[in-house]
Design a protein around this motif. Structure first.
Motif, mmCIF file in Angstrom:
data_model
loop_
_atom_site.group_PDB
_atom_site.id
_atom_site.type_symbol
_atom_site.label_atom_id
_atom_site.label_comp_id
_atom_site.label_asym_id
_atom_site.label_seq_id
_atom_site.Cartn_x
_atom_site.Cartn_y
_atom_site.Cartn_z
ATOM 1 N N MET A 91 23.065 34.496 -6.495
ATOM 2 C CA MET A 91 23.004 33.685 -7.654
ATOM 3 C C MET A 91 22.028 32.898 -7.729
ATOM 4 S SD MET A 91 26.893 32.956 -9.264
ATOM 5 C CE MET A 91 27.859 34.430 -9.862
ATOM 6 N N THR A 93 21.148 29.752 -10.158
ATOM 7 C CA THR A 93 21.786 29.043 -11.140
ATOM 8 C C THR A 93 21.438 27.427 -10.852
ATOM 9 O OG1 THR A 93 24.007 28.507 -10.097
ATOM 10 C CG2 THR A 93 23.873 30.457 -11.249
ATOM 11 N N ASN A 95 23.428 25.258 -9.913
ATOM 12 C CA ASN A 95 24.566 24.981 -8.631
ATOM 13 C C ASN A 95 24.964 26.153 -8.012
ATOM 14 O OD1 ASN A 95 26.256 23.424 -7.554
ATOM 15 N ND2 ASN A 95 27.836 23.421 -8.958
ATOM 16 N N PRO A 96 24.098 26.991 -7.534
ATOM 17 C CA PRO A 96 24.269 28.200 -6.774
ATOM 18 C C PRO A 96 25.474 28.159 -5.663
ATOM 19 C CG PRO A 96 22.380 27.466 -6.084
ATOM 20 C CD PRO A 96 22.612 26.407 -7.097
ATOM 21 N N ASP A 99 28.879 28.218 -7.547
ATOM 22 C CA ASP A 99 28.908 29.442 -8.303
ATOM 23 C C ASP A 99 29.170 30.880 -7.635
ATOM 24 O OD1 ASP A 99 28.563 27.850 -10.495
ATOM 25 O OD2 ASP A 99 26.550 28.125 -10.777
ATOM 26 N N LEU A 140 16.413 25.677 -11.288
ATOM 27 C CA LEU A 140 17.241 26.765 -10.836
ATOM 28 C C LEU A 140 16.968 26.802 -9.248
ATOM 29 C CD1 LEU A 140 16.788 29.509 -13.597
ATOM 30 C CD2 LEU A 140 18.656 27.860 -13.473
#
Length: 245
Positions: A91, A93, A95-96, A99, A140
């Protein structure tokens, strides 16, 4: 324990000057200098702001001796990790880690993995293929989460990519309580490994079929630990043959 030395240590780990820290804290450079010399103690609101800036728990900042890292890191060992099959997902994001770990935990439940193998190991690593624009403009980052699948496990549950890893040699270090100061302790663990490899004649090895590095978080004796693995080109005669021990 010296609060001032802790502030100085974390500032240098973050690679910022006293002037930059002063700007961040809305104080003078002289004030930062006096903090680091233990001439004055930051007010409570500044202590909270410092712990946020350094991604460090307030109790750790105040009570621990961060300049002595023997209680933070284990010795580095060279291990051979037996080949395994994994299910993984990436992912991108803000806050990968949280997540994608949550995504994979949900997948593992739906796939029946956690029912058949409740102690199935979850590992992860940074996903480096994120453009500078996405990082700088939108904040990101990428992270991959994976489960090591037990022998014979099968499922029709979609939503992951499968990958087979062969036997591989790794330099390994354990971080104790890594999230007490995540942005300082975890990168520093990689630096320690790379320095160890250089000093001892090892080399980091890149192979498309082998993970270059990964992390494994677990609980031991009531403490959160993280093992960091970096792939190397050879092993010592005393290497341990193991899989994520």
């Amino acid at each position: 324990m010296s609060l001032g030395k802790n502030i100085q240590y974390l500032r240098k780990q973050k690679k910022i000057t006293q002037e930059k820290l002063a700007d961040e804290m809305a104080v003078s450079r002289q004030t930062v200098s006096r903090w680091e010399a233990d001439e004055i103690v930051p007010e409570l609101n500044n202590l909270v702001a410092l712990s946020d800036l350094f991604s460090c728990k307030l109790d750790t900042l105040i009570r621990e001796n961060l300049t002595d890292d023997k209680h933070i890191y284990s010795e580095i060992t060279i291990k051979t990790v037996k080949g395994f099959r994994m299910a993984r997902y990436v992912m991108v994001t803000p806050n990968p880690e949280d997540d994608v770990n949550a995504y994979m935990e949900n997948w593992a439940k739906r796939a029946g993995l956690l029912e058949s193998a409740p102690n199935a190991m979850q590992i992860g690593w940074d996903f480096p293929f994120v453009s500078a624009e996405l990082q700088n403009r939108f904040g990101l980052r990428g992270y991959v989460s994976a489960y090591v699948l037990p022998d014979g496990f099968t499922t029709d549950c979609p939503g992951v990519e499968y990958h087979d890893q062969i036997d591989a040699d790794y330099a390994v270090i354990t971080i104790y309580d890594p999230f007490a100061a995540a942005f300082e302790r975890i990168p520093n663990a990689y630096k320690k490994i790379m320095a160890h490899l250089e000093v001892n004649g090892f080399q980091e090895k890149m192979n498309d079929n082998i993970l270059a590095c990964f992390e494994h978080v677990y609980e031991k004796d009531g403490m959160t630990c993280m093992d960091v693995y970096v792939h190397v080109d050879s092993v010592s005669k005393t290497a341990v043959y193991t899989i994520f021990s």
